[in-house]
Design a protein around this motif. Structure first.
Motif, short mmCIF file in Angstrom:
data_model
loop_
_atom_site.label_atom_id
_atom_site.label_comp_id
_atom_site.label_asym_id
_atom_site.label_seq_id
_atom_site.Cartn_x
_atom_site.Cartn_y
_atom_site.Cartn_z
N PRO A 152 12.98 18.58 -5.90
CA PRO A 152 11.74 18.69 -5.10
C PRO A 152 11.72 17.70 -3.93
N THR A 153 11.24 18.17 -2.80
CA THR A 153 11.09 17.32 -1.61
C THR A 153 9.75 17.66 -0.94
N LEU A 154 9.45 16.94 0.12
CA LEU A 154 8.24 17.24 0.89
C LEU A 154 8.30 18.65 1.47
N GLY A 155 9.48 19.21 1.57
CA GLY A 155 9.60 20.58 2.06
C GLY A 155 8.91 21.59 1.15
N ASP A 156 8.68 21.21 -0.10
CA ASP A 156 8.02 22.09 -1.06
C ASP A 156 6.49 21.97 -1.01
N VAL A 157 5.99 21.03 -0.23
CA VAL A 157 4.55 20.76 -0.19
C VAL A 157 3.88 21.67 0.84
N GLU A 164 0.35 16.62 -4.81
CA GLU A 164 0.20 15.93 -6.10
C GLU A 164 1.36 16.24 -7.03
N ARG A 165 1.74 17.52 -7.10
CA ARG A 165 2.88 17.92 -7.94
C ARG A 165 4.17 17.26 -7.46
N TYR A 166 4.37 17.26 -6.16
CA TYR A 166 5.57 16.65 -5.59
C TYR A 166 5.66 15.17 -5.95
N GLN A 167 4.54 14.45 -5.79
CA GLN A 167 4.55 13.01 -6.07
C GLN A 167 4.89 12.75 -7.54
N ALA A 168 4.37 13.56 -8.44
CA ALA A 168 4.70 13.41 -9.86
C ALA A 168 6.18 13.72 -10.11
N GLN A 169 6.69 14.76 -9.47
CA GLN A 169 8.11 15.11 -9.62
C GLN A 169 9.01 14.04 -9.02
N LYS A 170 8.59 13.45 -7.91
CA LYS A 170 9.38 12.40 -7.26
C LYS A 170 9.47 11.18 -8.18
N ARG A 171 8.35 10.82 -8.79
CA ARG A 171 8.38 9.68 -9.73
C ARG A 171 9.33 9.97 -10.88
N ALA A 172 9.28 11.18 -11.42
CA ALA A 172 10.16 11.55 -12.53
C ALA A 172 11.62 11.55 -12.09
N HIS A 173 11.89 12.07 -10.90
CA HIS A 173 13.26 12.11 -10.38
C HIS A 173 13.81 10.69 -10.20
N LYS A 174 12.99 9.78 -9.64
CA LYS A 174 13.43 8.41 -9.45
C LYS A 174 13.69 7.72 -10.78
N ALA A 175 12.82 7.97 -11.76
CA ALA A 175 13.01 7.38 -13.10
C ALA A 175 14.32 7.89 -13.71
N GLU A 176 14.59 9.17 -13.53
CA GLU A 176 15.84 9.76 -14.05
C GLU A 176 17.05 9.14 -13.37
#
Length: 183
Positions: A152-157, A164-176
């Motif tokens: 997911p990127t800002l391109g999906d927003v 909101e979904r993107y920001q949650a996915q970004k946090r999960a991606h960074k944690a991974e």
């Protein structure tokens, strides 16, 4: 660029500016570091309101730090980011005749676009992919298709809810990513 706003902030005027002014979009990406996405992408509107323009030559030749420090600050690192935006504006002014859209409009292909974006001050691999995704998915820039990553990127927003979904996915991606690097 486009008539459809980019929903990267909670501010309609800031979202419209990002969609209408290529320099605003580049500045937003330059500021998208160590602050929430809405803070970064509201920055171009604050700069325009405080400096009076987003003209590349004007930004390149103006001391931007006072505008960045004015409350509320444009960024949590006003001095560093004022210099980065000034450097970005200088590149756009010198290399693209002040027309930020030429960064992608004049690109021959995906590899050329990657090189052009990567040469901008403060634009590393993550920003190349994120800006590429916005250009491809939101602004219909064909040469940017090669830059779209498989996460997911800002391109999906395309809405406030999608942000909101993107920001949650970004946090999960960074944690991974951190878990993979430390493991």
């Amino acid at each position: 660029m486009t008539n459809a706003p980019l929903h990267f902030t909670g501010d309609d005027e800031a979202n419209a500016l990002l969609a209408e002014d290529p320099m605003a979009l580049l500045i937003g990406f330059a500021l998208d570091q160590q602050v929430p996405v809405p803070t970064a992408f509201t920055g171009p509107l604050k700069i325009k309101q405080r400096v009076g323009t987003l003209d590349a030559h004007t930004l390149a030749t103006t001391d931007l730090e006072p505008a960045f420090r004015e409350k509320p600050a444009v960024h949590r690192f006003p001095g560093t980011m004022a210099k980065r935006v000034q450097d970005l504006a200088a590149v756009v002014d010198e290399d693209y005749g002040g027309d930020a859209s030429r960064v992608w409009r004049d690109a021959k292909d995906g590899a050329d676009l990657r090189k052009r974006i990567g040469a901008l001050p403060g634009f590393g691999e993550m920003k190349i992919k994120a800006l590429g995704a916005v250009l491809a998915k939101r602004l219909d820039v064909a040469v940017a298709q090669d830059l779209v990553p498989n996460h997911p990127t800002l391109g999906d927003v395309d809405s406030a809810e999608a942000l909101e979904r993107y920001q949650a996915q970004k946090r999960a991606h960074k944690a991974e990513m951190r878990a993979t690097q430390s493991g």
